[in-house]
Design a protein around this motif. Structure first.
Motif, mmCIF file in Angstrom:
data_model
loop_
_atom_site.group_PDB
_atom_site.id
_atom_site.type_symbol
_atom_site.label_atom_id
_atom_site.label_comp_id
_atom_site.label_asym_id
_atom_site.label_seq_id
_atom_site.Cartn_x
_atom_site.Cartn_y
_atom_site.Cartn_z
ATOM 1 N N ALA A 172 36.844 -55.128 15.569
ATOM 2 C CA ALA A 172 37.063 -56.222 15.838
ATOM 3 C C ALA A 172 39.381 -56.517 16.311
ATOM 4 C CB ALA A 172 36.518 -56.556 14.740
ATOM 5 N N ALA A 173 39.659 -55.291 15.922
ATOM 6 C CA ALA A 173 41.206 -55.352 15.403
ATOM 7 C C ALA A 173 41.402 -55.324 17.147
ATOM 8 C CB ALA A 173 41.502 -53.884 14.852
ATOM 9 N N THR A 174 40.446 -54.485 18.021
ATOM 10 C CA THR A 174 41.252 -54.142 19.237
ATOM 11 C C THR A 174 40.857 -55.446 20.257
ATOM 12 O OG1 THR A 174 41.297 -51.686 19.331
ATOM 13 C CG2 THR A 174 40.730 -52.867 21.008
ATOM 14 N N LEU A 175 39.341 -55.556 20.078
ATOM 15 C CA LEU A 175 38.466 -56.264 21.096
ATOM 16 C C LEU A 175 38.620 -58.419 20.446
ATOM 17 C CD1 LEU A 175 35.084 -54.121 21.214
ATOM 18 C CD2 LEU A 175 37.215 -54.613 22.589
ATOM 19 N N LEU A 176 38.520 -58.340 18.971
ATOM 20 C CA LEU A 176 39.053 -59.570 19.060
ATOM 21 C C LEU A 176 40.141 -59.485 17.713
ATOM 22 C CD1 LEU A 176 34.754 -60.493 17.879
ATOM 23 C CD2 LEU A 176 36.184 -61.227 19.576
ATOM 24 N N PRO A 177 40.808 -59.553 18.365
ATOM 25 C CA PRO A 177 42.747 -59.859 17.881
ATOM 26 C C PRO A 177 43.001 -61.464 17.123
ATOM 27 C CG PRO A 177 43.303 -60.228 20.459
ATOM 28 C CD PRO A 177 41.576 -59.273 19.714
ATOM 29 N N GLY A 178 43.210 -60.382 15.415
ATOM 30 C CA GLY A 178 43.095 -61.491 14.625
ATOM 31 C C GLY A 178 42.032 -62.366 13.536
ATOM 32 N N ALA A 179 40.988 -61.642 14.165
ATOM 33 C CA ALA A 179 39.772 -61.655 12.945
ATOM 34 C C ALA A 179 39.813 -61.343 11.925
ATOM 35 C CB ALA A 179 38.483 -61.246 13.514
ATOM 36 N N SER A 180 38.816 -62.244 11.183
ATOM 37 C CA SER A 180 38.771 -62.046 10.050
ATOM 38 C C SER A 180 37.547 -61.309 9.421
ATOM 39 C CB SER A 180 39.018 -63.427 8.465
ATOM 40 O OG SER A 180 38.129 -64.453 8.982
ATOM 41 N N ILE A 181 37.238 -60.454 8.409
ATOM 42 C CA ILE A 181 35.734 -60.364 8.494
ATOM 43 C C ILE A 181 35.747 -60.373 6.313
ATOM 44 C CG2 ILE A 181 34.539 -57.707 8.516
ATOM 45 C CD1 ILE A 181 36.029 -56.563 11.056
ATOM 46 N N ARG A 182 34.601 -59.901 6.280
ATOM 47 C CA ARG A 182 34.657 -60.207 4.248
ATOM 48 C C ARG A 182 33.482 -59.692 4.111
ATOM 49 N NH1 ARG A 182 34.374 -66.261 1.819
ATOM 50 N NH2 ARG A 182 32.016 -66.615 2.375
ATOM 51 N N ARG A 183 32.943 -58.787 3.737
ATOM 52 C CA ARG A 183 31.917 -57.987 2.810
ATOM 53 C C ARG A 183 31.066 -59.178 2.063
ATOM 54 N NH1 ARG A 183 33.487 -54.228 1.023
ATOM 55 N NH2 ARG A 183 32.926 -52.728 1.797
ATOM 56 N N LEU A 184 29.356 -59.552 2.207
ATOM 57 C CA LEU A 184 29.285 -60.516 1.825
ATOM 58 C C LEU A 184 27.922 -60.095 0.510
ATOM 59 C CD1 LEU A 184 28.073 -63.162 4.746
ATOM 60 C CD2 LEU A 184 29.899 -63.171 2.879
ATOM 61 N N LEU A 185 27.229 -60.650 -0.141
ATOM 62 C CA LEU A 185 26.502 -59.881 -1.305
ATOM 63 C C LEU A 185 25.326 -59.567 -0.766
ATOM 64 C CD1 LEU A 185 25.593 -59.367 -4.098
ATOM 65 C CD2 LEU A 185 25.090 -61.635 -3.859
ATOM 66 N N PHE A 186 24.533 -59.910 0.805
ATOM 67 C CA PHE A 186 23.436 -59.443 0.270
ATOM 68 C C PHE A 186 23.041 -58.570 2.274
ATOM 69 C CE2 PHE A 186 21.186 -63.591 -1.675
ATOM 70 C CZ PHE A 186 21.763 -62.867 -2.890
ATOM 71 N N TRP A 187 24.113 -58.059 1.776
ATOM 72 C CA TRP A 187 23.954 -56.802 2.952
ATOM 73 C C TRP A 187 24.348 -57.390 4.390
ATOM 74 C CZ3 TRP A 187 20.029 -57.571 -0.302
ATOM 75 C CH2 TRP A 187 19.999 -56.298 -1.445
ATOM 76 N N ARG A 188 25.918 -58.638 4.504
ATOM 77 C CA ARG A 188 25.786 -58.744 5.732
ATOM 78 C C ARG A 188 27.305 -58.730 5.234
ATOM 79 N NH1 ARG A 188 20.971 -58.190 6.270
ATOM 80 N NH2 ARG A 188 18.855 -59.865 7.077
ATOM 81 N N TYR A 189 27.295 -58.829 6.379
ATOM 82 C CA TYR A 189 29.397 -59.419 6.560
ATOM 83 C C TYR A 189 29.610 -60.497 7.449
ATOM 84 C CZ TYR A 189 29.553 -56.962 11.698
ATOM 85 O OH TYR A 189 29.046 -56.761 12.721
ATOM 86 N N LEU A 190 31.146 -61.125 7.104
ATOM 87 C CA LEU A 190 30.829 -61.986 7.815
ATOM 88 C C LEU A 190 32.109 -61.924 8.555
ATOM 89 C CD1 LEU A 190 30.379 -65.326 8.905
ATOM 90 C CD2 LEU A 190 31.372 -66.226 7.133
ATOM 91 N N LEU A 191 31.827 -61.731 10.381
ATOM 92 C CA LEU A 191 33.563 -62.334 11.185
ATOM 93 C C LEU A 191 33.670 -63.206 11.719
ATOM 94 C CD1 LEU A 191 33.929 -59.257 13.754
ATOM 95 C CD2 LEU A 191 34.083 -61.786 14.110
ATOM 96 N N VAL A 192 34.760 -63.716 11.757
ATOM 97 C CA VAL A 192 35.546 -65.120 11.946
ATOM 98 C C VAL A 192 36.012 -64.841 13.699
ATOM 99 C CG1 VAL A 192 35.956 -67.309 12.077
ATOM 100 C CG2 VAL A 192 34.075 -66.643 10.172
ATOM 101 N N TYR A 193 36.334 -65.188 14.473
ATOM 102 C CA TYR A 193 37.010 -65.017 15.051
ATOM 103 C C TYR A 193 37.425 -66.439 15.880
ATOM 104 C CZ TYR A 193 39.841 -64.771 19.856
ATOM 105 O OH TYR A 193 40.616 -63.996 20.743
ATOM 106 N N LYS A 194 38.727 -66.542 16.153
ATOM 107 C CA LYS A 194 39.185 -68.227 16.719
ATOM 108 C C LYS A 194 40.164 -68.011 18.168
ATOM 109 C CE LYS A 194 41.637 -72.832 16.237
ATOM 110 N NZ LYS A 194 41.391 -73.473 15.197
ATOM 111 N N GLU A 195 39.668 -67.792 19.169
ATOM 112 C CA GLU A 195 40.013 -67.887 20.090
ATOM 113 C C GLU A 195 41.626 -68.835 20.939
ATOM 114 O OE1 GLU A 195 40.831 -67.089 24.219
ATOM 115 O OE2 GLU A 195 39.595 -65.730 22.367
ATOM 116 N N PRO A 196 43.019 -68.207 20.996
ATOM 117 C CA PRO A 196 44.249 -69.384 21.208
ATOM 118 C C PRO A 196 43.446 -69.761 22.077
ATOM 119 C CG PRO A 196 44.361 -66.825 20.993
ATOM 120 C CD PRO A 196 42.964 -66.680 21.384
ATOM 121 N N ILE A 197 44.347 -70.938 21.811
ATOM 122 C CA ILE A 197 44.566 -72.632 22.595
ATOM 123 C C ILE A 197 45.563 -72.199 23.895
ATOM 124 C CG2 ILE A 197 44.961 -75.084 22.548
ATOM 125 C CD1 ILE A 197 44.359 -75.028 19.657
#
Length: 198
Positions: A172-197
């Motif tokens: 993600a650091a390469t393909l979605l620079p600036g994305a945030s990733i966090r581990r969630l409780l139920f065997w999932r992660y959340l990745l959020v990326y915002k496209e620059p304006i």
């Protein structure tokens, strides 16, 4: 199953919709529960899934959503169209670099939100998993007592997650620079990326 890990995180995903969003794409829409929740927010929604059975079930429920049976890894996506792209527990079914295609479909300022599955590999993964087991059991009991939104039964397409969370973060650091990733409780992660304006 009365308790769905993916459905549990719908409110979290809905919070990622950028202010003023008008268009959305839901990838791996299944029978359309989250897609309908996007439409209920006033978004014009396109949805795609690789399961013809799931798409047929989604279409059987009246609503304004445009459903398409296709493989996201090769489907033609309009460039710069969507203010919000969601991908629920489906990116591990395709090569991770498919996120570049999803990024390309974002309008300036658009948000890509991925609820993903990962392969456990580091101590933190196992620690969170250990904590999740009793919470999961309790959640199932509570969920069974609550009325559920009716969905047409379909056979779920299941794939084992092959990438670890560190591997996902590195890609993600390469393909979605600036994305945030966090581990969630139920065997999932959340990745959020915002496209620059600009």
């Amino acid at each position: 199953m009365s308790f769905s890990h993916n459905d549990h995180y719908h409110p979290l995903l809905l919070k990622q919709i950028p202010e003023g969003a008008g268009t959305a794409l839901d990838v791996g829409c299944g029978t359309g529960l989250f897609t309908r929740r996007l439409a209920a927010r006033g978004l014009v929604v396109d949805a795609i899934d690789s399961s013809a059975e799931a798409v047929e079930a989604a279409r059987s429920i009246p609503g304004p959503v445009q459903y398409e049976h296709a493989d996201i890894a090769v489907a033609e996506l309009p460039r710069g169209k969507y203010d919000f792209v969601s991908c629920l527990a489906s990116i591990h079914h395709v090569p991770f670099e498919t996120v570049s295609r999803l990024r390309g479909s974002l309008a300036p300022g658009g948000v890509l939100a991925i609820l993903g599955c990962y392969r456990e590999s580091v101590p933190a993964d196992y620690a969170v998993s250990l904590c999740a087991v009793p919470v999961n059991a309790a959640a199932r009991l509570l969920s069974a007592a609550r009325p559920q939104e009716a969905e047409a039964p379909t056979e779920m397409v299941v794939a084992k997650a092959m990438m670890t969370l560190p591997e996902i973060a590195a890609e993600a650091a390469t393909l979605l620079p600036g994305a945030s990733i966090r581990r969630l409780l139920f065997w999932r992660y959340l990745l959020v990326y915002k496209e620059p304006i600009s």
